[in-house]
Design an enzyme around this catalytic site. Structure first.
Site, PDB file in Angstrom:
ATOM      1  N   LYS A 146      -5.506 -20.412   4.544  1.00 42.29           N
ATOM      2  CA  LYS A 146      -4.300 -20.231   3.739  1.00 42.29           C
ATOM      3  C   LYS A 146      -4.011 -18.741   3.555  1.00 42.29           C
ATOM      4  O   LYS A 146      -4.896 -17.899   3.740  1.00 42.29           O
ATOM      5  CB  LYS A 146      -4.483 -20.913   2.384  1.00 42.29           C
ATOM      6  N   TYR A 201       4.617  13.146  -6.658  1.00 41.16           N
ATOM      7  CA  TYR A 201       5.576  12.749  -7.695  1.00 41.16           C
ATOM      8  C   TYR A 201       5.008  12.950  -9.096  1.00 41.16           C
ATOM      9  O   TYR A 201       3.838  12.635  -9.345  1.00 41.16           O
ATOM     10  CB  TYR A 201       5.912  11.259  -7.553  1.00 41.16           C
TER      11      TYR A 201
END
Ligand SMILES: *Cc1c(COP(=O)(O)O)cnc(C)c1O
Length: 818
Positions: free
Chosen positions: A491, A712
């Site tokens: 999965k 940043y």
């Protein structure tokens, strides 16, 4: 070649055949899926813990194999033209045949064992000695009870030197291998700290390993481990002991090592003459491995200058093949570390395993193998190419021009003198939906071809080590009681690893069941050619037609769902999920009456399995609750089977449950995270291997003045002159921002570099001030061996499951096989 009659005598095998069918045996075959030269192959029906070669006799027969070594003769009417050799133990028979074969040849043989370094020492000896000897060596790390006989079987009359490695995992094994290898020169690489499961103590492990050397004329080893030294002295064989700076009386005394940025100088004394070499490595393991080789070369009498020249050119041993997505639906197999017959054969086998209906192309450099004439060698290569149905061959180097005369016209051929010439021509060649095996000796640098052909994508990549995945599967399967089946969880694109390749490998390893979360994931597996049964955990109401068409088996977890489904949509059966306490999906225990009524009134519904899921199988604090879940589940199962009148598969355990609650293994287990290398409960007897490594590249390096800020928000500042690297991975790739601002450090050249300031969308900055050797283009490890995913998960306050599945789809998956 041996006639089948000769082999019968060698093995002293019984035979039900009154008279043998004519067969000349050239190849030994253990896997019915790797048949190439069918008539000239002898199939050994080996019984493993989970599979029995006898199950594949008819598959092999249908593929044309006519000769078999078995412990049980099948119904002969189904094998009208087969030869059966009946023996007591098939592995022993294989070993006996190999030992006999070895005895026919008087070549010099070097036998290598030890806890680490066997394969590197073997490959380096090959690199160092191939100009002098016609060499046969073990392919890759074929060093097991089965790998050694297969390696030795390759010996032919022209070989002058054999180099074979031997590895063991339990007592009693080395005697067999020693008998097959019959080494005259022995190398003991080193003794590791741990003692494995198969031995009662480290001392016993050492004694067993040394059995390889019972008959050698010379044993080469490092003098500096006192335990090893004493045990080897007790053997009473002639030795060549070397020491690094500790024992001046050693035969080869290395008294000086000087490490530079990317190489190491060594000085030593051998038979009272001073020797000097330089190695293109700086790590301890490489230095130790190289000194073993040095000792061999000195013993064989090579001149000092030549030794120095060759040692300086040693190449790292990267024993792995990479699978890359190519342009135009091509698949690239990058296998560019060596080129000889046996590794070419393995590469071609791998190509067959991955082609899935595509055409096969081979890019091949010259083969490095002295001893047989080019003509003879390339005739063999040509035969391999034809047997593997390669449709196009691109040869590189003058010697490969001979293919023009050796290969039939249907095989499209191109020839280039150099790798550069091919690189230049590449844009004019067309590659469409094919699998391209790129196979060449290291000095041809064919990796440049692989890069040019692979899809150019973002540079961060997730490496998936398929060999490690296979190892982990086996590690769990060894903990299963006999007969317990394995369902593997694929999965969420196989926990991020990529469902197609993972499922193909697992199917090849013959797991019993696959499990996915949604019907679409199941369909993708079918499209990838997976034919194993597939259970779907979350079948959407609209997907039943798709599931019928794709042979997917839905999980049913409520009466509502049962009432809304049409029976025709479920010809492949269903799985019933019982909620025993997890309270996620599943029939509640108080709903059981309704379920039983439905089953009574719908006897045509085929129930494949009944299962439950444990809420806390890894945590001892909840063991009482786990036992309670098992009790509730077993009760529900008993009531269901009483109504059904048959016994569907019953299963409850996920990875952690397998080792912690063996009493609940029942008919099947559902293996998930363990496959991908995580053993949370730490209860597996052997360590798992790392499957997933998340890597990026250093795009730029900067020197930042004191006081400047980085990234940043100016969250990092240089307090003094600083060296930074910008790496090609950001939060859009799955490296979360919480890892920034120094919280986490990535791996660069064996050291750790903290992330500076904020993680950006596609990039991050790291501190390289203390790693002056780092350069642009270097690989950076986000997680893998060091740092581990557990470490990153901890810093992010999450679990490895979430880190794995959080790696974004744009990150290129690269598959490796060792
Ligand atoms: C995911 C899942 C598993 C596997 O769990 P792991 O902890 O990864 O081994 C087993 N069963 C069910 C129903 C699951 O959803």
């Amino acid at each position: 070649m041996y006639s089948i009659q000769a082999i019968q005598q060698i093995l002293q095998a019984k035979s039900p055949n009154l008279q043998f069918y004519e067969a000349q045996i050239e190849h030994l075959l253990l896997d019915s899926r790797q048949i190439i030269f069918a008539e000239r192959s002898l199939f050994f029906a080996i019984k493993g813990t989970h599979h029995d070669g006898h199950q594949f006799l008819s598959a092999a027969y249908q593929a044309g194999v006519r000769s078999f070594v078995v412990t049980k003769v099948p119904e002969l009417s189904q094998f009208p033209e087969a030869n059966f050799l009946l023996v007591e133990n098939v592995v022993q028979a294989l070993q006996q045949l190999a030992a006999h074969h070895r005895q026919q040849f008087p070549l010099q043989v070097i036998g290598i064992t030890g806890s680490n370094g066997k394969t590197t020492v073997k490959e380096w000896l090959f690199q160092l000695l191939y100009p002098h000897y016609a060499i046969i060596r073990s392919p890759r790390s074929f060093n097991s009870q089965i790998g050694v006989p297969l390696s030795v079987w390759g010996i032919q009359a022209q070989h002058e030197l054999g180099i074979f490695e031997a590895g063991i995992s339990r007592k009693g094994e080395m005697g067999n291998l020693a008998n097959i290898i019959q080494a005259k020169i022995g190398i003991f690489t080193m003794l590791g700290e741990a003692h494995n499961e198969g031995f009662s103590s480290k001392a016993e492990k050492l004694r067993e390993k040394l059995l390889l050397f019972a008959e050698v004329d010379l044993l080469i080893y490092r003098r500096d481990d006192a335990t090893v030294h004493r045990a080897i002295k007790d053997l009473g064989r002639k030795t060549l002991a070397w020491s690094l700076d500790q024992h001046p009386n050693a035969d080869l005394y290395v008294f000086k090592t000087e490490t530079f940025l990317n190489h190491t100088h060594l000085e030593g004394r051998y038979q009272s003459s001073e020797q000097r070499i330089a190695l293109p490595f700086t790590d301890h393991a490489s230095i130790e491995n190289a000194i073993h080789c040095w000792a061999v070369l000195l013993h064989l009498g090579l001149k000092s200058e030549e030794i120095a020249e060759r040692m300086a050119q040693l190449e790292p041993v990267a024993m792995r093949m990479e699978l890359l997505d190519g342009r135009n639906n091509c698949l690239i197999i990058n296998d560019t570390y060596n080129a000889d017959l046996s590794s070419l054969r393995l590469g071609l086998q791998w190509m067959r395993q991955h082609e899935h209906g595509r055409n096969r192309s081979l890019v091949l450099s010259e083969i490095l193998q002295s001893g047989s004439s080019d003509e003879k060698l390339y005739r063999k290569v040509a035969q391999l190419i034809q047997e593997h149905q390669v449709s196009r061959v691109i040869g590189i180097g003058p010697a490969t021009a001979v293919f023009a005369t050796l290969l039939p016209r249907e095989i499209h051929q191109l020839h280039f003198e150099t790798t550069e010439a091919l690189l230049e021509a590449l844009p004019h060649l067309s590659f469409q939906s094919e699998v391209i095996l790129i196979k060449g000796a290291r000095q041809y640098h064919l990796e440049t071809i692989a890069q040019a052909l692979s899809r150019q994508v973002h540079q961060a990549r997730l490496e998936v080590n398929l060999s490690a995945l296979a190892h982990n599967l086996r590690a769990y399967q060894r903990c299963l009681k006999p007969g317990v089946k394995t369902m593997v969880m694929i999965k969420a694109t196989a926990y991020g690893a990529g469902s197609r390749e993972v499922a193909r490998l697992l199917e090849y390893l013959r797991v019993d069941y696959c499990c996915v979360a949604y019907a679409d994931e199941g369909t993708e597996l079918r499209q990838a050619g997976i034919s194993a049964p597939i259970m779907v955990l979350n079948p959407e109401a609209g997907a039943f037609e798709q599931m019928r068409l794709q042979r997917l088996e839905p999980v049913v977890y409520s009466l509502e769902q049962l009432n809304n489904m049409s029976q025709e949509a479920l010809p492949h059966g269903v799985h019933l999920s019982i909620d025993s306490g997890m309270h996620r999906l599943g029939f509640d225990l108080h709903e059981m009456e309704g379920l039983l009524d439905y089953l009574r009134t719908h006897p045509e519904l085929h129930v494949k399995s009944v299962y439950t899921h444990l809420a806390a199988s890894e945590d001892p604090a909840h063991d009482a609750f786990t036992h309670e879940q098992a009790r509730r589940f077993n009760q529900a199962y008993a009531r269901i089977t009483a109504v059904l009148g048959y016994h569907p598969l019953q299963h409850a355990l996920n990875s952690n449950g397998i080792t912690r609650f063996p009493q609940y293994q029942q008919d099947m287990v559902r293996l998930g995270i363990g496959l991908y290398g995580i053993d949370v409960s730490n209860t597996l007897p052997e360590p798992l291997q790392v499957v997933l490594s998340f890597k990026a590249t250093i795009s730029q390096i900067k020197t930042i003045a004191a006081g400047e800020t980085i990234g940043y928000g100016r969250r990092a500042q240089a307090h003094s002159l600083m060296r930074t690297g910008t790496i090609s991975v950001g939060y859009a790739d799955g490296l979360r921002r919480a890892a920034g601002n120094g919280a986490f450090s990535v791996g660069v050249r064996g050291k750790r570099a903290p992330i500076l300031g904020s993680v950006c969308m596609d990039m991050s900055m790291i501190d390289l001030t203390h790693i002056p050797e780092a350069q642009t283009g270097d690989t950076v490890e986000i997680f893998g061996h060091d740092p581990s995913v557990q470490e990153l998960a901890k810093i992010l306050a999450t679990i490895p499951y979430e880190v794995f599945t959080g790696i974004s789809q744009r990150v290129k998956r690269v598959y490796l096989q060792e």
